[in-house]
Write a protein that holds these residues in place. Structure first.
Motif, mmCIF file in Angstrom:
data_model
loop_
_atom_site.group_PDB
_atom_site.id
_atom_site.type_symbol
_atom_site.label_atom_id
_atom_site.label_comp_id
_atom_site.label_asym_id
_atom_site.label_seq_id
_atom_site.Cartn_x
_atom_site.Cartn_y
_atom_site.Cartn_z
ATOM 1 N N ILE A 132 1.219 -6.410 -31.116
ATOM 2 C CA ILE A 132 0.252 -5.751 -30.233
ATOM 3 C C ILE A 132 -0.875 -5.130 -31.050
ATOM 4 N N VAL A 133 -0.500 -4.418 -32.103
ATOM 5 C CA VAL A 133 -1.499 -3.742 -32.943
ATOM 6 C C VAL A 133 -2.360 -4.762 -33.681
ATOM 7 N N ASP A 134 -1.750 -5.824 -34.183
ATOM 8 C CA ASP A 134 -2.502 -6.854 -34.903
ATOM 9 C C ASP A 134 -3.525 -7.522 -33.980
ATOM 10 N N PHE A 135 -3.098 -7.832 -32.757
ATOM 11 C CA PHE A 135 -4.014 -8.497 -31.828
ATOM 12 C C PHE A 135 -5.172 -7.574 -31.467
ATOM 13 N N ALA A 136 -4.872 -6.279 -31.285
ATOM 14 C CA ALA A 136 -5.894 -5.314 -30.881
ATOM 15 C C ALA A 136 -6.883 -4.989 -31.994
ATOM 16 N N GLU A 137 -6.497 -5.260 -33.234
ATOM 17 C CA GLU A 137 -7.373 -5.042 -34.385
ATOM 18 C C GLU A 137 -7.798 -3.579 -34.535
ATOM 19 N N ILE A 138 -6.860 -2.660 -34.295
ATOM 20 C CA ILE A 138 -7.178 -1.234 -34.447
ATOM 21 C C ILE A 138 -6.128 -0.540 -35.305
ATOM 22 N N GLY A 139 -5.572 -1.263 -36.280
ATOM 23 C CA GLY A 139 -4.479 -0.727 -37.079
ATOM 24 C C GLY A 139 -4.720 0.654 -37.639
ATOM 25 N N GLU A 140 -5.878 0.901 -38.226
ATOM 26 C CA GLU A 140 -6.134 2.199 -38.864
ATOM 27 C C GLU A 140 -6.313 3.333 -37.860
ATOM 28 N N PHE A 141 -6.506 2.989 -36.575
ATOM 29 C CA PHE A 141 -6.709 4.019 -35.553
ATOM 30 C C PHE A 141 -5.503 4.184 -34.634
ATOM 31 N N ILE A 142 -4.413 3.482 -34.914
ATOM 32 C CA ILE A 142 -3.293 3.460 -33.972
ATOM 33 C C ILE A 142 -2.667 4.842 -33.785
#
Length: 242
Positions: A132-142
């Motif tokens: 989910i996080v990889d697809f959303a491309e917001i890892g550093e803001f999770i």
């Protein structure tokens, strides 16, 4: 083939309240005007529709035609005044940016919250979390509170959670217009994957070119009524007045 969505004779009315000053209200009442200071309009008027499992359907029409209201009834966000709406299997999708997100919680916490709302178990969410996080491309803001997210970040995370629920019926309401072009392409590719996997799709969009790529059937609404139901090319031609 079994029905994924069955809508029978639904109606939905909303109040149109007219704002008046205290002076206008007093004069209205002194002159003996009866009734409240509002009128109602029919957002949906005796709408019936069936969608088979695996169909890809576009709800088309100009602003105020009832498209989004109908989609919200399919999702269960709204209930009809009369009539019935039945769906088969898990229903997920994007009706509004960030719907189901709590602004004071982090992206991580909202993944678990929104996933649970959409019917995922905690075990499923843990298993799908990295994807989910990889697809959303917001890892550093999770782990940042989502109140600080841009509308595009909301979209990416909300869309990612929704597609990872493995829904039987996927609903989309004009939401792809919010994301940037690369992510739009990514979303469209994922939507096509869902269609190829036999998922049922119902899409609301003014982007007729996009609709033509994704959907095979078009249902045109006008003033809360279905006025045309045909293969998508014919429905688009109807909208364009061709």
């Amino acid at each position: 083939m079994a029905l994924a969505i069955e809508i029978a004779g639904i109606q939905k009315r909303f109040a149109l309240r007219h704002t008046r000053s205290l002076k206008e209200t007093v004069l209205w009442l002194l002159k003996g005007r009866k009734g409240d200071l509002s009128k109602t309009f029919a957002a949906l008027n005796d709408v019936s529709l069936t969608v088979e499992e695996g169909e890809t359907v576009a709800l088309l029409g100009f602003n105020g035609s009832g498209k989004s209201t109908l989609l919200k009834h399919i999702s269960g966000v709204m209930l009809p005044d009369t009539g019935t709406v039945r769906t088969r299997g898990r229903v997920a999708g994007l009706i509004e940016v960030g719907a189901g997100f709590h602004p004071d919680l982090s992206g991580r916490d909202n993944v678990f919250l929104n996933g649970a709302i959409l019917g995922m178990s905690e075990k499923d969410i843990h298993r799908q979390f990295d994807s989910i996080v990889d697809f959303a491309e917001i890892g550093e803001f999770i782990d940042t509170e989502v109140r600080f997210y841009s509308s595009g970040m909301y979209l990416r995370l909300a869309f990612s959670v929704a597609v990872h629920t493995d829904p039987n019926v996927f609903l989309i309401d004009e939401i792809l217009a919010v994301g940037d072009e690369p992510f739009q392409r990514k979303c469209i590719s994922k939507i096509k994957e869902l269609a190829e996997a036999g998922k049922t799709l119902v899409v609301v969009s003014h982007d007729l070119e996009l609709i033509g790529q994704i959907c095979r059937r078009g249902v045109v609404l006008e003033k809360g009524r279905i006025v045309h139901d045909a293969p998508v090319a014919e429905a688009i031609a109807h909208i364009r007045g061709q």
